[in-house]
Motif scaffolding. Sequence first.
Motif, PDB file in Angstrom:
ATOM      1  N   ILE A  78      68.330  70.735  40.974  1.00  0.00           N
ATOM      2  CA  ILE A  78      68.734  71.801  40.048  1.00  0.00           C
ATOM      3  C   ILE A  78      70.192  71.634  39.626  1.00  0.00           C
ATOM      4  N   ALA A  79      71.040  71.292  40.575  1.00  0.00           N
ATOM      5  CA  ALA A  79      72.466  71.193  40.269  1.00  0.00           C
ATOM      6  C   ALA A  79      72.742  70.141  39.197  1.00  0.00           C
ATOM      7  N   ARG A  80      71.831  69.178  39.058  1.00  0.00           N
ATOM      8  CA  ARG A  80      72.069  68.116  38.088  1.00  0.00           C
ATOM      9  C   ARG A  80      71.344  68.341  36.772  1.00  0.00           C
ATOM     10  N   HIS A  81      70.621  69.436  36.683  1.00  0.00           N
ATOM     11  CA  HIS A  81      69.886  69.714  35.451  1.00  0.00           C
ATOM     12  C   HIS A  81      70.235  71.112  34.938  1.00  0.00           C
ATOM     13  N   PRO A  82      71.245  71.186  34.065  1.00  0.00           N
ATOM     14  CA  PRO A  82      71.755  72.485  33.617  1.00  0.00           C
ATOM     15  C   PRO A  82      70.688  73.394  33.012  1.00  0.00           C
ATOM     16  N   ARG A 139      70.968  58.566  41.517  1.00  0.00           N
ATOM     17  CA  ARG A 139      71.917  57.702  42.234  1.00  0.00           C
ATOM     18  C   ARG A 139      72.850  56.976  41.268  1.00  0.00           C
ATOM     19  N   LEU A 140      72.305  56.526  40.134  1.00  0.00           N
ATOM     20  CA  LEU A 140      73.109  55.728  39.203  1.00  0.00           C
ATOM     21  C   LEU A 140      73.768  56.576  38.119  1.00  0.00           C
ATOM     22  N   GLY A 141      73.481  57.879  38.142  1.00  0.00           N
ATOM     23  CA  GLY A 141      74.092  58.747  37.139  1.00  0.00           C
ATOM     24  C   GLY A 141      73.628  58.454  35.724  1.00  0.00           C
ATOM     25  N   VAL A 142      72.335  58.159  35.583  1.00  0.00           N
ATOM     26  CA  VAL A 142      71.775  57.870  34.266  1.00  0.00           C
ATOM     27  C   VAL A 142      71.125  59.143  33.740  1.00  0.00           C
ATOM     28  N   ARG A 143      71.194  59.348  32.425  1.00  0.00           N
ATOM     29  CA  ARG A 143      70.603  60.558  31.861  1.00  0.00           C
ATOM     30  C   ARG A 143      69.100  60.586  32.082  1.00  0.00           C
ATOM     31  N   SER A 144      68.456  59.482  31.797  1.00  0.00           N
ATOM     32  CA  SER A 144      67.008  59.428  31.975  1.00  0.00           C
ATOM     33  C   SER A 144      66.589  57.983  32.195  1.00  0.00           C
ATOM     34  N   LEU A 145      65.685  57.812  33.114  1.00  0.00           N
ATOM     35  CA  LEU A 145      65.233  56.464  33.445  1.00  0.00           C
ATOM     36  C   LEU A 145      63.729  56.429  33.250  1.00  0.00           C
ATOM     37  N   ARG A 146      63.268  55.466  32.427  1.00  0.00           N
ATOM     38  CA  ARG A 146      61.861  55.468  32.059  1.00  0.00           C
ATOM     39  C   ARG A 146      61.253  54.088  32.184  1.00  0.00           C
ATOM     40  N   LEU A 147      59.946  54.058  32.295  1.00  0.00           N
ATOM     41  CA  LEU A 147      59.234  52.784  32.259  1.00  0.00           C
ATOM     42  C   LEU A 147      58.725  52.552  30.843  1.00  0.00           C
ATOM     43  N   ALA A 148      58.902  51.352  30.338  1.00  0.00           N
ATOM     44  CA  ALA A 148      58.279  51.009  29.061  1.00  0.00           C
ATOM     45  C   ALA A 148      56.771  50.969  29.299  1.00  0.00           C
ATOM     46  N   PRO A 149      55.948  51.289  28.276  1.00  0.00           N
ATOM     47  CA  PRO A 149      54.497  51.252  28.479  1.00  0.00           C
ATOM     48  C   PRO A 149      54.022  49.920  29.061  1.00  0.00           C
ATOM     49  N   ALA A 150      54.619  48.817  28.612  1.00  0.00           N
ATOM     50  CA  ALA A 150      54.193  47.516  29.145  1.00  0.00           C
ATOM     51  C   ALA A 150      54.567  47.392  30.623  1.00  0.00           C
ATOM     52  N   SER A 151      55.645  48.063  31.026  1.00  0.00           N
ATOM     53  CA  SER A 151      56.015  48.028  32.443  1.00  0.00           C
ATOM     54  C   SER A 151      55.007  48.812  33.266  1.00  0.00           C
ATOM     55  N   GLU A 152      54.549  49.938  32.718  1.00  0.00           N
ATOM     56  CA  GLU A 152      53.530  50.712  33.431  1.00  0.00           C
ATOM     57  C   GLU A 152      52.309  49.834  33.660  1.00  0.00           C
ATOM     58  N   GLU A 153      51.937  49.108  32.619  1.00  0.00           N
ATOM     59  CA  GLU A 153      50.763  48.242  32.773  1.00  0.00           C
ATOM     60  C   GLU A 153      51.005  47.172  33.819  1.00  0.00           C
ATOM     61  N   ALA A 154      52.220  46.638  33.805  1.00  0.00           N
ATOM     62  CA  ALA A 154      52.526  45.592  34.784  1.00  0.00           C
ATOM     63  C   ALA A 154      52.433  46.162  36.200  1.00  0.00           C
ATOM     64  N   LEU A 155      52.935  47.372  36.400  1.00  0.00           N
ATOM     65  CA  LEU A 155      52.870  47.983  37.733  1.00  0.00           C
ATOM     66  C   LEU A 155      51.418  48.197  38.150  1.00  0.00           C
ATOM     67  N   LEU A 156      50.613  48.619  37.162  1.00  0.00           N
ATOM     68  CA  LEU A 156      49.206  48.885  37.472  1.00  0.00           C
ATOM     69  C   LEU A 156      48.433  47.605  37.766  1.00  0.00           C
ATOM     70  N   ALA A 157      48.860  46.517  37.137  1.00  0.00           N
ATOM     71  CA  ALA A 157      48.094  45.276  37.279  1.00  0.00           C
ATOM     72  C   ALA A 157      48.541  44.451  38.482  1.00  0.00           C
ATOM     73  N   VAL A 215      61.399  47.210  43.835  1.00  0.00           N
ATOM     74  CA  VAL A 215      61.256  46.746  42.450  1.00  0.00           C
ATOM     75  C   VAL A 215      61.939  47.734  41.496  1.00  0.00           C
ATOM     76  N   ILE A 216      61.702  49.026  41.719  1.00  0.00           N
ATOM     77  CA  ILE A 216      62.279  50.028  40.815  1.00  0.00           C
ATOM     78  C   ILE A 216      63.806  50.080  40.968  1.00  0.00           C
ATOM     79  N   SER A 217      64.299  50.077  42.204  1.00  0.00           N
ATOM     80  CA  SER A 217      65.759  50.137  42.387  1.00  0.00           C
ATOM     81  C   SER A 217      66.423  48.919  41.757  1.00  0.00           C
ATOM     82  N   ARG A 218      65.802  47.751  41.959  1.00  0.00           N
ATOM     83  CA  ARG A 218      66.402  46.525  41.440  1.00  0.00           C
ATOM     84  C   ARG A 218      66.409  46.561  39.911  1.00  0.00           C
ATOM     85  N   ALA A 219      65.295  46.997  39.328  1.00  0.00           N
ATOM     86  CA  ALA A 219      65.196  47.021  37.865  1.00  0.00           C
ATOM     87  C   ALA A 219      66.211  48.006  37.281  1.00  0.00           C
ATOM     88  N   ALA A 220      66.354  49.160  37.933  1.00  0.00           N
ATOM     89  CA  ALA A 220      67.290  50.168  37.420  1.00  0.00           C
ATOM     90  C   ALA A 220      68.716  49.623  37.469  1.00  0.00           C
TER      91      ALA A 220
END
Length: 515
Positions: free
Chosen positions: A66-70, A380-398, A411-416
């Motif tokens: 909550i403190a990080r989401h006004p 942790r990295l102070g990013v506004r928003s962190l998202r997966l590209a649709p192709a990344s979602e597919e890669a994770l699923l596959a 994998v997620i920490s390294r990619a971020a």
Amino acid sequence: MENHYAIFADLANKLPHAVRLQRVASAVRQQFQCGAVGLLKLDGETLRPVAAEGLVREALGRRFEIARHPRLAAIMASRAPTRFEPGSTLPDPYDGLLDEHQGQPLPVHDCMGISLHIEGRPWGALTLDALHRMTFDDAARMELQRYALMVEAAIRVAELEQENQALRMGRGNADVSADESVVGKTEIIGHSKVLQRLLHELDVVADSELPVLLTGETGVGKELFAHRLHQHSRRHGKPMVHVNCAALPESLAESELFGHVKGAFSGATADRPGRFEAADGGTLFLDEVGELPLSIQAKLLRALQNGEIQRLGADRTLRVDVRVIAATNRHLGNSVRDGHFRADLYHRLSVYPALIPPLRERGSDVLEIAGSFLEQNRSRLGVRSLRLAPASEEALLAYDWPGNVRELEHVISRAALRAVSRGADRADIVTLEPELLGLDVAARPDGQPETAGNAPLPATAGGTPLSLKNAMEACQRQTIRAALDRTQQNWAEAARLLKLDASNLHKLARRLGIK
Ligand SMILES: Nc1ncnc2c1ncn2[C@@H]1O[C@H](COP(=O)(O)OP(=O)(O)OP(=O)(O)O)[C@@H](O)[C@H]1O
Ligand SMILES: [Mg+2]
């Protein structure tokens, strides 16, 4: 008006907890004709989505501090509805998480929310986002104020049902909320059928005194499941003592487990209790039990058989009351066959064996769990928003995930980190493209090069053979995506193209994690 009745009608019926909350979210969305609805439950300092409509699947895995989401802070600070003007510059927690705008910054939109209270205490929040040129006017705000009462009633019923169930399961003091705050720390994320079935089964076993043996590949979450077993057991008020058997040197193992008296060996300068005594009344968690030296196995077996232990160097024995939960990523049956593990101990530990399924068998859970890691890294990295590209979602699923959830976390920490260190703007939405994940998705089992097209092909990691089911699902995903591309994301047309019933296509897409 009819949606009022939808929530009321549900009150008279018995519904599973998650289903009831989901139906509330869906009724709100219909009533207010808005793009997205989130029902978020307060969990300490964070808000956790428990039901959502119009948000991408991984949103359910997010935890919003909550403190990080006004915007959420403003909603929680008032009992009246809070509205954010379309021009509001406050960062939006749902940036990049809306179904219709996956990975995009949110367009100028109207948004409102209200805090929810149960028995006078804050329970959480309800958020509404309108995406199409439509605004929440004063009438809508008044309506939300009234509507919130009904939502609170539905939540109250849902919580009562949960408490009831806890009572039936014999947890005397069914303080579900107090209990959940503990569970929250070790939450097991995922909605797949295999996982839900297993959790249900374990909740029943938790309540018994049976020893449980948790098995499963490395990184599947055995430790998490062990904690959950303890928390759902009658011993949850008592200690759970964790012993990592792989880290016990043979020479010290006996004194570690059973304790010693002063002078039992050089260096034993005082009496010291062992882990068994520390766990008295509670649970002893023998992690990596397959690594226990044979000599210690014999002593452990005796302690378990008699419920008695003897401190090293002591004459008398002590009675202890512990429940044992053990875990291993080894195939203990094979260890027994090879003479590394005592058969009698194996049988005693595995009265109730539970196999934790590998991540690759949990369908789109991988996206939900990824969502929780994305939120952790975002913060942790102070990013506004962190998202997966649709192709990344597919890669994770596959992908095959030989290292399971632990590997996913890395994998997620390294990619971020890669994205940010390559200069991504932290004030903007950072999208993780597949190449940042570094998954070996191009390697095909038959050694053929990847075919043209942007959909990644199924992985074979570390030479694990690709399962037919994974391959078929990857193919289905690729075909559906191609149809959607060809029809400019028109689902009805895509269904016609694929000669599928539209509702079946939606169902299939959801199961495959495309929606
Ligand atoms: N369903 C889940 N939701 C969220 N996090 C999870 C889930 N399952 C596992 N994790 C996380 O994955 C990591 C690995 O889990 P854990 O250490 O329990 O694996 P393990 O089965 O004990 O592996 P090993 O056999 O290598 O010891 C932990 O950080 C854990 O919190
Ligand atoms: Mg472990």
